[in-house]
Design an enzyme around this catalytic site. Structure first.
Site, PDB file in Angstrom:
ATOM      1  N   CYS A   1      -2.888  -0.852  -6.954  1.00  0.00           N
ATOM      2  CA  CYS A   1      -1.566  -0.878  -6.324  1.00  0.00           C
ATOM      3  C   CYS A   1      -0.997  -2.284  -6.194  1.00  0.00           C
ATOM      4  O   CYS A   1       0.134  -2.447  -5.716  1.00  0.00           O
ATOM      5  CB  CYS A   1      -1.626  -0.206  -4.956  1.00  0.00           C
TER       6      CYS A   1
ATOM      7  N   HIS B   1       3.143  -4.336   2.244  1.00  0.00           N
ATOM      8  CA  HIS B   1       2.598  -3.268   1.409  1.00  0.00           C
ATOM      9  C   HIS B   1       2.810  -1.935   2.127  1.00  0.00           C
ATOM     10  O   HIS B   1       3.238  -0.965   1.509  1.00  0.00           O
ATOM     11  CB  HIS B   1       1.121  -3.537   1.147  1.00  0.00           C
TER      12      HIS B   1
ATOM     13  N   GLU C   1      -3.215  -4.681   7.465  1.00  0.00           N
ATOM     14  CA  GLU C   1      -2.167  -5.594   7.022  1.00  0.00           C
ATOM     15  C   GLU C   1      -1.454  -6.233   8.206  1.00  0.00           C
ATOM     16  O   GLU C   1      -1.089  -7.413   8.159  1.00  0.00           O
ATOM     17  CB  GLU C   1      -1.158  -4.875   6.126  1.00  0.00           C
TER      18      GLU C   1
ATOM     19  N   LYS D   1       8.333   1.769   1.708  1.00  0.00           N
ATOM     20  CA  LYS D   1       7.684   3.019   1.314  1.00  0.00           C
ATOM     21  C   LYS D   1       8.078   4.190   2.205  1.00  0.00           C
ATOM     22  O   LYS D   1       7.786   5.341   1.880  1.00  0.00           O
ATOM     23  CB  LYS D   1       6.171   2.835   1.271  1.00  0.00           C
TER      24      LYS D   1
ATOM     25  N   HIS E   1       4.885   5.874  -2.248  1.00  0.00           N
ATOM     26  CA  HIS E   1       4.001   4.850  -2.821  1.00  0.00           C
ATOM     27  C   HIS E   1       3.835   5.096  -4.316  1.00  0.00           C
ATOM     28  O   HIS E   1       3.166   6.041  -4.738  1.00  0.00           O
ATOM     29  CB  HIS E   1       2.648   4.888  -2.115  1.00  0.00           C
TER      30      HIS E   1
ATOM     31  N   PHE F   1      -6.929  -0.732  -4.567  1.00  0.00           N
ATOM     32  CA  PHE F   1      -8.335  -0.330  -4.605  1.00  0.00           C
ATOM     33  C   PHE F   1      -9.141  -1.392  -5.364  1.00  0.00           C
ATOM     34  O   PHE F   1      -8.644  -2.040  -6.289  1.00  0.00           O
ATOM     35  CB  PHE F   1      -8.493   1.015  -5.312  1.00  0.00           C
TER      36      PHE F   1
END
Length: 415
Positions: free
Chosen positions: A170, A310, A321, A339, A344, A403
């Site tokens: 991502c 993010h 975050e 988002k 996402h 990831f």
């Protein structure tokens, strides 16, 4: 005249073109309008997903690849490449550059794409099982391979410089833009077409994310399903999308009188080296990337006005975050996650958010975080909700995490 943030030792890559295909709208203007309004998640129910807990996704509304590419050409590409090419065509046109006259050997392409042609793969695998190997398309491999995201853009514009795909989950779109800036800095090219794309809305992939517990299960109110930083968040909404930026060295863009949206002035990357899917709760790796981007841009934490987070709307990631932002930047910058509107889009997310960050700088408008009704009390940030903010914005940080502990951060500054 140079703005107050222009530093003598800083390398600035000028953003001279933007193209966006997102669940907020088809094209940059429509996407920016939807994100600015922050009305809620643009999600739709999918019959093929009826047997899983999360049976809804975010698609690009009204996107017709035939209209952009023609019927014959559109059928040669996976959905991820169709979205990417549409965004790239818009971005190159927006830049004012002419592919018919530029020196293609000095034009590079760097695209973030983690999964490749997911829809093609699933469709052809089903055909193999149902009808046998002779019914599998001879175009399967070029439609499937992740590297073709860059390859097709290179072919579209006669770009013969370095051509590559970055795959950092991502964080891929952000990694691509940072890599593109480094190519300009090195002198390997004069123009880079960069960004990210993903079209992962297949039954197997959505089921995989659902089985991990990563997706929102708010099936009774899908428009409010993606809730970044909200106390009641329960996961992200899977989405497709693409965004493309045209980058040039700042001095080259100014010399030709280009319209510059913003500057990519800093980039940092790191790895958590911690866990396949979970972020390091101590944020050590992510902090390395954020601090590296600030150093590269020659700005201090106190100079950051806004963070385009993010912000996936998952419990652990948003909390982690938030600790990162507060720990490195304090509570001064306004924070937004788009988002809540777009869902996402995985590898495309960082590119979409970089484009939004550029528009935030260009228009001095910080968009809201959709669906944020009650800020998680553990999050010590000023997260913009309900309505956007008109305010001077000079420095924006755009975070992306993936990831494998992949961390990538951009610093964008006003042109």
């Amino acid at each position: 005249m140079p703005g107050r943030n222009r530093r003598r030792g800083r390398f600035e890559a000028a953003i001279t073109g933007l193209g966006m295909m997102t669940p907020a709208g088809t094209g940059t203007a429509a996407s920016w309008k939807g994100i600015r309004q922050g009305a809620g998640t643009e999600a739709v129910k999918v019959p093929e997903l009826a047997d899983i807990a999360a049976d809804f996704v975010c698609r690009v509304p009204g996107f017709d690849p035939v209209e952009v590419l023609g019927r014959r050409r559109a059928g040669q590409f996976d959905r991820s490449s169709q979205l990417l090419l549409a965004a790239a065509i818009e971005a190159v046109a927006d830049s004012g550059l002419d592919p018919q006259t530029w020196d293609g050997a000095r034009v590079a392409v760097v695209i973030g794409n983690g999964i490749g042609g997911a829809q093609t793969w699933e469709t052809q695998h089903r055909r193999l099982l149902d009808s046998g190997s002779r019914r599998v398309s001879p175009r399967l491999i070029p439609m499937l391979s992740a590297n073709m995201a860059a390859g097709y853009v290179s072919m579209e514009f006669g770009a013969q410089g370095p051509s590559m795909v970055t795959a950092t989950a991502c964080a891929s779109g952000t990694t691509a833009i940072g890599t593109a800036r480094e190519l300009l800095r090195s002198g390997a090219c004069d123009v880079v077409i960069t960004g990210g794309t993903e079209a992962p809305l297949t039954p197997s992939l959505v089921s995989g994310f659902s089985q991990m517990g990563a997706l929102s299960k708010r099936t009774d109110d899908i428009r409010a399903a993606s809730r970044p930083f909200d106390a009641d968040r329960d996961g992200f909404v899977a989405a497709e999308g693409a965004a493309v930026l045209v980058l040039e060295r700042a001095e080259d863009a100014r010399a030709r009188g280009a319209g510059i949206r913003a500057m990519v002035s800093g980039y940092g990357a790191s790895a958590d080296a911690y866990h396949p899917t979970a972020p390091d709760p101590e944020c050590k790796g992510a902090a390395l990337a954020l601090r590296a981007a600030l150093r590269d841009a020659d700005v201090t934490a106190q100079e950051v006005d806004h963070v385009n987070a993010h912000g996936t709307a998952t419990l652990i990631n948003d909390a982690t975050e938030a600790r990162l932002i507060h720990g490195v930047l304090g509570d001064r910058p306004l924070v937004t996650s788009v988002k809540g509107v777009t869902g996402h889009s995985l590898s495309a997310a960082g590119a979409i958010e970089a484009a939004v960050s550029a528009l935030t700088l260009a228009e001095s408008f910080v968009p809201p975080t959709a669906n944020l009704e009650s800020l998680d009390p553990e999050i010590e940030l000023e997260v913009v909700a309900k309505e956007g903010r008109w305010m001077p914005v000079e420095v924006v940080v755009s975070n992306s995490f993936g990831f494998g502990g992949q961390n990538a951060v951009l610093v964008l500054t006003r042109a």
